[in-house]
Design a protein around this motif. Structure first.
Motif, PDB file in Angstrom:
ATOM      1  N   LEU A   3       0.815  -1.211   0.000  1.00  0.00           N
ATOM      2  CA  LEU A   3       0.000   0.000   0.000  1.00  0.00           C
ATOM      3  C   LEU A   3       0.849   1.262   0.000  1.00  0.00           C
ATOM      4  O   LEU A   3       0.459   2.283  -0.527  1.00  0.00           O
ATOM      5  CB  LEU A   3      -0.915   0.004   1.233  1.00  0.00           C
ATOM      6  CG  LEU A   3      -1.782   1.247   1.453  1.00  0.00           C
ATOM      7  CD1 LEU A   3      -2.788   1.395   0.317  1.00  0.00           C
ATOM      8  CD2 LEU A   3      -2.496   1.162   2.779  1.00  0.00           C
ATOM      9  N   HIS A  60      -5.148   8.004   2.287  1.00  0.00           N
ATOM     10  CA  HIS A  60      -5.869   8.091   1.017  1.00  0.00           C
ATOM     11  C   HIS A  60      -4.896   8.326  -0.142  1.00  0.00           C
ATOM     12  O   HIS A  60      -4.967   7.671  -1.185  1.00  0.00           O
ATOM     13  CB  HIS A  60      -6.892   9.230   1.106  1.00  0.00           C
ATOM     14  CG  HIS A  60      -7.701   9.416  -0.123  1.00  0.00           C
ATOM     15  ND1 HIS A  60      -7.408  10.380  -1.053  1.00  0.00           N
ATOM     16  CD2 HIS A  60      -8.800   8.769  -0.569  1.00  0.00           C
ATOM     17  CE1 HIS A  60      -8.303  10.318  -2.026  1.00  0.00           C
ATOM     18  NE2 HIS A  60      -9.156   9.358  -1.765  1.00  0.00           N
ATOM     19  N   ALA A  63      -2.796   5.171  -0.784  1.00  0.00           N
ATOM     20  CA  ALA A  63      -3.596   4.143  -1.446  1.00  0.00           C
ATOM     21  C   ALA A  63      -3.752   4.466  -2.930  1.00  0.00           C
ATOM     22  O   ALA A  63      -3.581   3.599  -3.791  1.00  0.00           O
ATOM     23  CB  ALA A  63      -4.960   4.021  -0.774  1.00  0.00           C
ATOM     24  N   TRP A  64      -4.063   5.718  -3.250  1.00  0.00           N
ATOM     25  CA  TRP A  64      -4.210   6.108  -4.655  1.00  0.00           C
ATOM     26  C   TRP A  64      -2.892   6.037  -5.414  1.00  0.00           C
ATOM     27  O   TRP A  64      -2.879   5.845  -6.635  1.00  0.00           O
ATOM     28  CB  TRP A  64      -4.807   7.511  -4.772  1.00  0.00           C
ATOM     29  CG  TRP A  64      -6.296   7.455  -4.852  1.00  0.00           C
ATOM     30  CD1 TRP A  64      -7.179   7.683  -3.845  1.00  0.00           C
ATOM     31  CD2 TRP A  64      -7.069   7.116  -6.008  1.00  0.00           C
ATOM     32  NE1 TRP A  64      -8.458   7.508  -4.309  1.00  0.00           N
ATOM     33  CE2 TRP A  64      -8.425   7.163  -5.628  1.00  0.00           C
ATOM     34  CE3 TRP A  64      -6.759   6.771  -7.314  1.00  0.00           C
ATOM     35  CZ2 TRP A  64      -9.461   6.886  -6.505  1.00  0.00           C
ATOM     36  CZ3 TRP A  64      -7.787   6.498  -8.194  1.00  0.00           C
ATOM     37  CH2 TRP A  64      -9.123   6.555  -7.789  1.00  0.00           C
ATOM     38  N   ARG A  66      -0.985   3.649  -5.388  1.00  0.00           N
ATOM     39  CA  ARG A  66      -0.876   2.260  -5.840  1.00  0.00           C
ATOM     40  C   ARG A  66      -1.840   1.913  -6.965  1.00  0.00           C
ATOM     41  O   ARG A  66      -1.766   0.852  -7.547  1.00  0.00           O
ATOM     42  CB  ARG A  66      -1.146   1.315  -4.659  1.00  0.00           C
ATOM     43  CG  ARG A  66      -0.101   1.376  -3.584  1.00  0.00           C
ATOM     44  CD  ARG A  66       1.221   0.808  -4.049  1.00  0.00           C
ATOM     45  NE  ARG A  66       1.032  -0.577  -4.451  1.00  0.00           N
ATOM     46  CZ  ARG A  66       1.740  -1.185  -5.400  1.00  0.00           C
ATOM     47  NH1 ARG A  66       2.685  -0.550  -6.031  1.00  0.00           N
ATOM     48  NH2 ARG A  66       1.492  -2.431  -5.717  1.00  0.00           N
TER      49      ARG A  66
END
Length: 91
Positions: A3, A60, A63-64, A66
């Motif tokens: 992540l 957030h 995560a984005w 990835r």
């Protein structure tokens, strides 16, 4: 951890989170003051949400980082194609 790998350094994500929270906290304070007409209550609301929102924004962003959807493939001069944070040798 998968992540937390991506094209952006952790320090960059953290600095973006801090600058966004400063702006967001000013907004939260002003709105809280508008609704409560109480500087102490508005300050308490704004200061409480700073840490939780900064943490959520950081997670957030990571995560984005990835997610490969919507990213263009890049082909560096070394002949390796990078996509979705992974480097594969195609040459």
């Amino acid at each position: 951890m998968l992540l937390f790998r991506g094209r952006e350094a952790h320090s960059r994500s953290l600095l973006k989170a801090i600058s966004w929270r400063v702006l967001g906290s000013i907004d939260t304070f002003l709105l809280s003051y508008l609704f409560t007409a109480n500087v102490k209550a508005a300050s308490a609301i704004a200061s409480t949400e700073v840490l939780t929102k900064m943490l959520l924004y950081y997670l957030h962003e990571r995560a984005w980082a990835r997610v490969g959807w919507g990213l263009h493939k890049r082909k560096p001069p070394d002949g390796k194609i990078e996509k979705e944070g992974l480097v594969r040798d195609h040459g």
